[in-house]
Enzyme design. Structure first.
Site, PDB file in Angstrom:
ATOM      1  N   ASP A   1     -10.046 -13.475  16.266  1.00 14.74           N
ATOM      2  CA  ASP A   1      -8.869 -13.841  17.042  1.00 14.74           C
ATOM      3  C   ASP A   1      -7.853 -14.419  16.055  1.00 14.74           C
ATOM      4  O   ASP A   1      -8.099 -15.460  15.443  1.00 14.74           O
ATOM      5  CB  ASP A   1      -9.289 -14.881  18.104  1.00 14.74           C
ATOM      6  CG  ASP A   1      -8.104 -15.364  18.922  1.00 14.74           C
ATOM      7  OD1 ASP A   1      -6.945 -15.100  18.520  1.00 14.74           O
ATOM      8  OD2 ASP A   1      -8.341 -16.015  19.955  1.00 14.74           O
TER       9      ASP A   1
ATOM     10  N   HIS B   1       7.035   4.593   5.930  1.00 15.73           N
ATOM     11  CA  HIS B   1       6.222   5.728   5.502  1.00 15.73           C
ATOM     12  C   HIS B   1       7.067   6.930   5.071  1.00 15.73           C
ATOM     13  O   HIS B   1       6.586   7.799   4.360  1.00 15.73           O
ATOM     14  CB  HIS B   1       5.165   6.109   6.561  1.00 15.73           C
ATOM     15  CG  HIS B   1       5.689   6.893   7.715  1.00 15.73           C
ATOM     16  ND1 HIS B   1       6.349   6.314   8.765  1.00 15.73           N
ATOM     17  CD2 HIS B   1       5.663   8.221   7.999  1.00 15.73           C
ATOM     18  CE1 HIS B   1       6.694   7.251   9.633  1.00 15.73           C
ATOM     19  NE2 HIS B   1       6.291   8.416   9.193  1.00 15.73           N
TER      20      HIS B   1
ATOM     21  N   ASP C   1      13.900   1.768  15.702  1.00 16.95           N
ATOM     22  CA  ASP C   1      12.654   2.457  15.353  1.00 16.95           C
ATOM     23  C   ASP C   1      12.845   3.410  14.174  1.00 16.95           C
ATOM     24  O   ASP C   1      11.944   3.578  13.355  1.00 16.95           O
ATOM     25  CB  ASP C   1      12.165   3.237  16.590  1.00 16.95           C
ATOM     26  CG  ASP C   1      10.778   3.840  16.407  1.00 16.95           C
ATOM     27  OD1 ASP C   1       9.914   3.156  15.814  1.00 16.95           O
ATOM     28  OD2 ASP C   1      10.544   4.973  16.864  1.00 16.95           O
TER      29      ASP C   1
ATOM     30  N   HIS D   1      13.868   4.395   8.411  1.00 11.60           N
ATOM     31  CA  HIS D   1      13.680   5.716   7.794  1.00 11.60           C
ATOM     32  C   HIS D   1      15.012   6.385   7.403  1.00 11.60           C
ATOM     33  O   HIS D   1      15.158   6.879   6.293  1.00 11.60           O
ATOM     34  CB  HIS D   1      12.930   6.661   8.745  1.00 11.60           C
ATOM     35  CG  HIS D   1      11.625   6.120   9.248  1.00 11.60           C
ATOM     36  ND1 HIS D   1      10.805   5.339   8.483  1.00 11.60           N
ATOM     37  CD2 HIS D   1      10.983   6.254  10.439  1.00 11.60           C
ATOM     38  CE1 HIS D   1       9.714   5.025   9.180  1.00 11.60           C
ATOM     39  NE2 HIS D   1       9.816   5.560  10.374  1.00 11.60           N
TER      40      HIS D   1
END
Ligand code: BG6
Length: 489
Positions: free
Chosen positions: A95, A179, A236, A241
């Site tokens: 936890d 990425h 996002d 990106h």
């Protein structure tokens, strides 16, 4: 890829927090398996999967295997290699809010091992995890931490993450993942620009007329509504990106391949982005939201009908915008950025649109020379240079044709997935393809006013039917500049 495994490597204890989550099962563990298969994990590597679920090691391995069958190519999933990989994995239920759990976790780590902590959790847990790791004596001078996006929700939260993580790790120990920076073609863009002399003299205003950067997806929000609805396409995709790709297209040649030499140049680009005021946001930023439609012959529901999306959501699933980089090289060259879900095709590409000739000798209607350099990242990896050639037959009529470089045919070597390449970079301590704290903040500094502008406008995103290229206003944005998106040209 050259193997990293060597007997002189220190033991590696790689902790993955959020190990039962989607990213870990879909991307990280398959990437680690592939690295293992190709001899790219250090000999003394162990993977300590950390998650909230009370699972046994065997239970966790079953989950990983389920993911592997889905996300690793069948011919790469070899029984013997998989057994050896499995043997590297242990699972620890923990936890993240409980300091005692980290003391227990510390018992799993070997003294003197190189520790890498991959935080694939909600960013709200980053600070607490780092503090507890330090409290349990797990953070030493050689430890590294990998932070998965989203890195903040806005400028204040990004700064807070930087400051809090910075209390326990030095900048050289922090790997902020985007990425896209691990994709072969994005890395190849640096070689195309700085490993060839022919492009550089033309790589600027007035020889370049515009730049387009598109990341189009055919998938919708899927099972990620909980995350996506509070995020939207600007946060996002654009904040990270697309802006990272813009940096590599627009940066000055770095003085060396040293990570900071490259990141300094990218930072200058981000800081040169022309800030947008309310008028520019209203005119030059288009946001859309998909409605029901057909994507590649598949009927899909609209965003508002997706599971977990509030029926009155104003979250954008599409953004296109015009940006400017106010510096000597790019004065007045528009950069058109575009991304969206449920679009007509899956296609990520960078299009460099060269300026036309000042005067045309030829009896045709082509106003410009039509020279475009198209760098395709997805679905195929290719570089195309569109040129004008003479149409066969009598007369001197021109027609555009393309010089095509298919990178898959040109290079037959195995191409690692972005996550595999980036994980190996982390293990090797190479920071080049990771964002520095100031890059992250500079990207937020440019994006945040757009979020505020939308909130002030108070209108809803423009609807677009799934399976199209976004709202009509996106084509109109280009048309105002007498330009077209690449699929329209
Ligand atoms: C992720 C976004 O960062 O990138 C997703 O959160 C998106 O929404 C994905 O689908 C796209 O990545 P790729 O590599 O499939 O183009």
């Amino acid at each position: 890829m050259d193997p990293v495994a060597s007997t002189s490597d220190p033991d590696l204890d790689l902790f993955i927090f959020g190990a039962t989550g989607d990213l870990s099962v879909r991307k990280l563990l398959p990437a680690l398996y592939m690295a293992h298969l190709h001899g790219n994990l250090p000999a003394g590597a162990r993977i300590l999967a950390v998650g909230r679920q009370a699972l046994s090691r065997e239970g966790f391995i079953q989950q990983v295997l389920g993911g592997a069958r889905q996300f690793i190519e069948a011919r790469a999933l070899q029984a013997e290699a998989w057994d050896r990989f499995e043997a590297l994995i242990d699972y620890v239920a923990l936890d993240a809010t409980q300091a005692e759990d980290f003391v227990r976790l510390a018992r799993h780590s070997r003294p003197g091992a190189q520790r890498v902590f991959y935080l694939a959790t909600a960013p709200s847990l980053f600070t607490r995890i780092c503090a507890h790791l330090a409290g349990a004596g797990l953070v030493d001078a050689q430890a590294r931490v990998v932070l998965e996006k989203p890195l903040g929700h806005d400028m204040a939260s990004a700064r807070a993450i930087n400051a809090e993580v910075g209390r326990f790790f030095e900048e050289r120990q922090i790997f902020r993942i985007d990425h896209y920076l691990g994709k072969e073609t994005v890395q190849n863009l640096m070689v195309l620009r700085f490993g060839n002399a022919i492009f550089e003299p033309l790589w600027r205003a007035p020889f370049i007329r515009s730049v387009q950067i598109t990341v189009a997806e055919t998938v919708g929000v899927g099972s990620r509504a909980g995350f996506y609805d509070g995020t939207g396409a600007l946060r996002d995709m654009v904040q990270n990106h697309l802006l990272q790709m813009l940096c590599i297209v627009a940066m000055e040649p770095p003085v060396s391949l040293d990570p900071d030499a490259i990141r300094d140049e990218k930072l200058k680009v981000l800081r040169s982005l022309r800030p947008m005021g309310p008028a520019e946001i209203a005119r030059d930023v288009i946001r859309g939201q998909y409605t029901a439609g057909t994507v590649q012959q598949r009927a899909v529901a609209g965003y508002l009908q997706e599971d977990g999306v509030p029926p009155d959501s104003r979250t954008e699933t599409f953004v296109s915008l015009k940006a400017h980089i106010d510096n000597w090289r790019w004065g007045n060259v528009p950069f058109f950025l575009r991304t969206g879900k449920c679009l007509a095709e899956r296609c990520s590409e960078i299009v460099i649109d060269f300026a036309g000739q000042p005067f045309s000798l030829f009896p045709d209607t082509y106003r410009s020379a039509g020279n475009r350099l198209v760098i395709r990242l997805q679905p195929e990896e290719s570089v195309q240079l569109q040129i004008m050639a003479k149409e066969p037959g009598s007369g001197m009529k021109r027609r555009p044709v393309s010089l095509d470089l298919d990178l898959h045919t040109a290079f037959t070597e195995r191409r690692a997935e972005a996550y595999e390449r980036l994980l190996i970079d982390v293990i090797r301590g190479r920071l080049t393809h990771f964002m520095r704290h100031d890059e992250l903040e500079a990207a937020w500094a440019w994006v945040e006013p757009i979020l505020h502008g939308w909130a002030a406008q108070g209108d809803a995103p423009r609807p677009y039917a799934a399976g199209t290229w976004g709202p009509a206003a996106s084509s109109a944005l280009m048309a105002r500049h007498d330009m077209q998106w690449s699929e329209e040209a």
